[in-house]
Design a protein around this motif. Structure first.
Motif, mmCIF file in Angstrom:
data_model
loop_
_atom_site.group_PDB
_atom_site.id
_atom_site.type_symbol
_atom_site.label_atom_id
_atom_site.label_comp_id
_atom_site.label_asym_id
_atom_site.label_seq_id
_atom_site.Cartn_x
_atom_site.Cartn_y
_atom_site.Cartn_z
ATOM 1 N N ASP A 1 -5.093 12.091 3.183
ATOM 2 C CA ASP A 1 -4.889 11.459 1.877
ATOM 3 C C ASP A 1 -4.991 12.438 0.723
ATOM 4 O O ASP A 1 -5.201 12.042 -0.424
ATOM 5 C CB ASP A 1 -5.890 10.322 1.670
ATOM 6 C CG ASP A 1 -7.286 10.818 1.310
ATOM 7 O OD1 ASP A 1 -7.644 11.950 1.725
ATOM 8 O OD2 ASP A 1 -8.013 10.094 0.599
ATOM 9 N N ARG B 1 3.084 10.569 0.565
ATOM 10 C CA ARG B 1 3.844 11.020 1.743
ATOM 11 C C ARG B 1 5.167 10.263 1.859
ATOM 12 O O ARG B 1 6.050 10.684 2.610
ATOM 13 C CB ARG B 1 3.022 10.836 3.009
ATOM 14 C CG ARG B 1 1.802 11.746 3.112
ATOM 15 C CD ARG B 1 1.132 11.624 4.466
ATOM 16 N NE ARG B 1 -0.056 12.449 4.577
ATOM 17 C CZ ARG B 1 -0.054 13.752 4.897
ATOM 18 N NH1 ARG B 1 1.099 14.359 5.116
ATOM 19 N NH2 ARG B 1 -1.186 14.415 4.997
ATOM 20 N N SER C 1 0.810 -1.215 0.000
ATOM 21 C CA SER C 1 0.000 0.000 0.000
ATOM 22 C C SER C 1 0.843 1.266 0.000
ATOM 23 O O SER C 1 0.351 2.347 -0.332
ATOM 24 C CB SER C 1 -0.948 0.013 1.200
ATOM 25 O OG SER C 1 -0.235 -0.080 2.415
ATOM 26 N N ALA D 1 -2.502 9.293 -0.140
ATOM 27 C CA ALA D 1 -1.745 9.179 1.111
ATOM 28 C C ALA D 1 -0.356 8.603 0.868
ATOM 29 O O ALA D 1 0.609 8.950 1.578
ATOM 30 C CB ALA D 1 -2.515 8.315 2.107
ATOM 31 N N HIS D 2 -0.226 7.736 -0.134
ATOM 32 C CA HIS D 2 1.064 7.075 -0.381
ATOM 33 C C HIS D 2 2.153 8.040 -0.835
ATOM 34 O O HIS D 2 3.337 7.735 -0.696
ATOM 35 C CB HIS D 2 0.890 5.965 -1.424
ATOM 36 C CG HIS D 2 0.356 6.439 -2.748
ATOM 37 N ND1 HIS D 2 -0.966 6.752 -2.945
ATOM 38 C CD2 HIS D 2 0.972 6.662 -3.938
ATOM 39 C CE1 HIS D 2 -1.158 7.133 -4.194
ATOM 40 N NE2 HIS D 2 0.004 7.099 -4.812
ATOM 41 N N ARG E 1 -7.591 13.690 -3.866
ATOM 42 C CA ARG E 1 -7.662 12.668 -2.828
ATOM 43 C C ARG E 1 -7.051 11.365 -3.302
ATOM 44 O O ARG E 1 -6.630 11.228 -4.443
ATOM 45 C CB ARG E 1 -9.120 12.451 -2.413
ATOM 46 C CG ARG E 1 -10.064 12.263 -3.588
ATOM 47 C CD ARG E 1 -11.540 12.477 -3.212
ATOM 48 N NE ARG E 1 -12.347 12.731 -4.387
ATOM 49 C CZ ARG E 1 -12.789 11.817 -5.238
ATOM 50 N NH1 ARG E 1 -12.489 10.542 -5.028
ATOM 51 N NH2 ARG E 1 -13.533 12.137 -6.275
ATOM 52 N N GLY E 2 -6.970 10.394 -2.362
ATOM 53 C CA GLY E 2 -6.466 9.065 -2.694
ATOM 54 C C GLY E 2 -4.962 8.984 -2.786
ATOM 55 O O GLY E 2 -4.429 8.023 -3.346
ATOM 56 N N HIS F 1 -5.301 8.394 -6.915
ATOM 57 C CA HIS F 1 -4.663 7.239 -6.288
ATOM 58 C C HIS F 1 -3.760 6.476 -7.242
ATOM 59 O O HIS F 1 -2.638 6.087 -6.883
ATOM 60 C CB HIS F 1 -5.737 6.290 -5.734
ATOM 61 C CG HIS F 1 -5.191 5.091 -5.031
ATOM 62 N ND1 HIS F 1 -5.022 3.870 -5.646
ATOM 63 C CD2 HIS F 1 -4.768 4.926 -3.758
ATOM 64 C CE1 HIS F 1 -4.515 2.998 -4.786
ATOM 65 N NE2 HIS F 1 -4.353 3.610 -3.628
ATOM 66 N N ASP G 1 -9.772 11.828 -7.792
ATOM 67 C CA ASP G 1 -9.006 10.788 -7.105
ATOM 68 C C ASP G 1 -7.758 10.493 -7.923
ATOM 69 O O ASP G 1 -7.841 10.020 -9.053
ATOM 70 C CB ASP G 1 -9.874 9.529 -6.964
ATOM 71 C CG ASP G 1 -9.219 8.461 -6.084
ATOM 72 O OD1 ASP G 1 -7.976 8.439 -5.994
ATOM 73 O OD2 ASP G 1 -9.954 7.639 -5.505
ATOM 74 N N LYS H 1 -4.205 -2.033 2.422
ATOM 75 C CA LYS H 1 -5.012 -1.062 1.707
ATOM 76 C C LYS H 1 -4.706 -1.156 0.212
ATOM 77 O O LYS H 1 -3.705 -1.740 -0.193
ATOM 78 C CB LYS H 1 -4.712 0.344 2.233
ATOM 79 C CG LYS H 1 -5.117 0.554 3.690
ATOM 80 C CD LYS H 1 -4.761 1.955 4.157
ATOM 81 C CE LYS H 1 -5.157 2.156 5.612
ATOM 82 N NZ LYS H 1 -4.795 3.517 6.109
#
Length: 446
Positions: free
Chosen positions: A379, A353, A175, A350-351, A347-348, A324, A322, A202
């Protein structure tokens, strides 16, 4: 605030004045090759059953580090010409791999080093010691590989190879990065039992990069089964030698297409592929949602005869989107949203970071310092229209942050970019290319 290890405020550096656009930008550009495709092609060529050529390889710090790492272990990678010649050899240590700031080197090379006879040590730039690689190292141990990382799950570490890897089934949490999966798949066909990678966690980010890996493996004659969700298996067998023609790096197109979006101009990128696994292809949809006209067009001087043309709108619209699967585009898209005339929510991601820096925190910090109304979420980011002003934009040794900086600088007076040279990671002489594009030259540039 991004992590302290990546914060450039602790050391002096040069500040580059980002060129300001004074009107609609009209340009046709050719971009360097894809880093993601180049480094995957190099790994597969080094593991193949004969010599091959990587044509139009990207020549950048990341790809040069990959070529050097494979050569250090016994493959011969000749990078003297535009087309790189790769001749496989017996993999062996002792060898040292400098990962620099290249996540693909840090993650893709250890599974290859496991096939070597002898020790292969890994280290990189200071910030790379903060980037996650522990899942790959733990997975390798589960496949019978000896790894010494002193329990850190991070650089520096040593892989002690014995000339072969047992392979088999491994469960990991990808994830944080799709590269964890790609790393094992790229070398897996050379393992005695192949490799069966199962994700538990995730959703895996950046799915197009895994699709890129599996597509390239199949081109090399490797049997890949990705028919079940969160599971990828590679059968043991030879990796056929195949020549690759590297596509332009579509993610590197983001700042150039952003010029069309923010100035109401028209920018065309030569040789945009009609079909691709690159995440950057999502720019077509994103820019359309922001009000741009986007079309594949004939470009007579392009090698393929085709390209992507983007014409910016009178009013740039915000988006709720999104990202992601295409997180690498987030810095450039966020910069565009900061210049848009409506609110945005991204959004989507968080990774991101855990990329070169905490990109969410870094974007919130740097755009906020220039006046942006930006809110950081776990996120993603939310932005509302606000007047921007000049100031110093820190890049955190992150080429995508530099892309965000120059996009804002093209629309705002007085933006200074800290360490613009970090763009050399994937685009040599980016600053010079960008300055020429926005200089008082003819309409047709690049």
């Amino acid at each position: 605030m991004p992590d302290a290890a990546a914060d450039p405020r602790s050391a002096p550096s040069e500040h580059w004045p980002a060129p300001r656009s004074r009107g609609p930008v009209t340009a046709t550009v050719s971009l360097p090759g894809s880093k993601s495709l180049t480094n995957r092609a190099l790994v597969l060529a080094a593991l193949a059953d004969g010599p091959s050529v990587v044509r139009r390889a990207l020549r950048s710090r990341d790809t040069t580090l990959m070529a050097r790492s494979l050569s250090a272990m016994g493959a011969h990678v000749d990078t003297a010409a535009e087309d790189w010649q790769v001749t496989p050899g017996a993999l062996r240590g002792p060898a040292h791999v400098d990962c620099g700031l290249a996540g693909t080197v840090m993650r893709f090379v250890p599974p290859v080093a496991a096939l070597a006879e002898g020790e292969v040590s890994f280290d990189g730039d200071p910030h790379m010691r903060n980037r996650p690689v522990g899942e790959v190292l733990t997975a390798l141990r589960g496949l019978g590989v000896e790894v010494d990382d002193a329990g850190r799950g991070a650089l520096p570490f040593t892989v002690r190879g014995h000339g072969s890897v047992r392979g088999g089934t491994v469960v990991l949490d990808a994830s944080a990065s799709s590269q964890f999966v790609s790393a094992l798949l790229l070398a897996g066909a050379r393992y005695d039992r192949g490799v069966d990678v199962r994700h538990d966690g995730k959703p895996v980010p950046s799915q197009p990069h895994i699709d890129m890996t599996t597509a390239m493996l199949r081109r090399h004659g490797v049997e890949v089964d990705d028919s079940s969700p969160n599971r990828w298996s590679v059968a043991p067998g030879p990796v056929r030698a195949v020549d690759h023609l590297i596509e332009p790096d579509l993610s590197n197109a983001a700042p150039f297409l952003a010029l069309a979006a923010t100035t109401g101009g028209t920018v065309t990128v030569r040789d945009w592929p009609a079909s691709t696994t690159q995440a950057g292809d999502a720019l077509r949809e994103i820019l359309s949602l922001m009000g741009c006209e986007v079309a594949m067009v004939d470009v007579p001087d392009a090698t393929s005869g085709r390209g992507l043309r983007v014409t910016g709108p009178d009013r740039l619209q915000g988006i709720d989107h999104d990202l992601h699967d295409v997180g690498e585009l987030a810095p450039a898209v966020t910069a565009l949203c900061a210049l848009a005339e409506g609110p945005s929510h991204l959004r989507g991601i968080a990774h991101i970071r855990h990329h070169e820096t905490d990109r969410i925190a870094a974007l919130a910090t740097e755009l906020g310092a220039l006046g942006a109304d930006v809110v950081e979420h776990p996120d993603g980011l939310s932005l509302r229209p606000a007047p921007l002003h000049g100031g110093l934009f820190h890049t955190y040794a992150d080429h995508r942050m530099a892309h965000a900086a120059v996009i804002v600088g093209a629309g705002v007076d007085g933006v200074l970019v800290e360490d613009v040279a970090t763009t050399g990671k994937t685009f040599p002489d980016f600053a010079g290319f960008w300055s020429r594009l926005l200089g008082p030259a003819a309409d047709e540039r690049g």
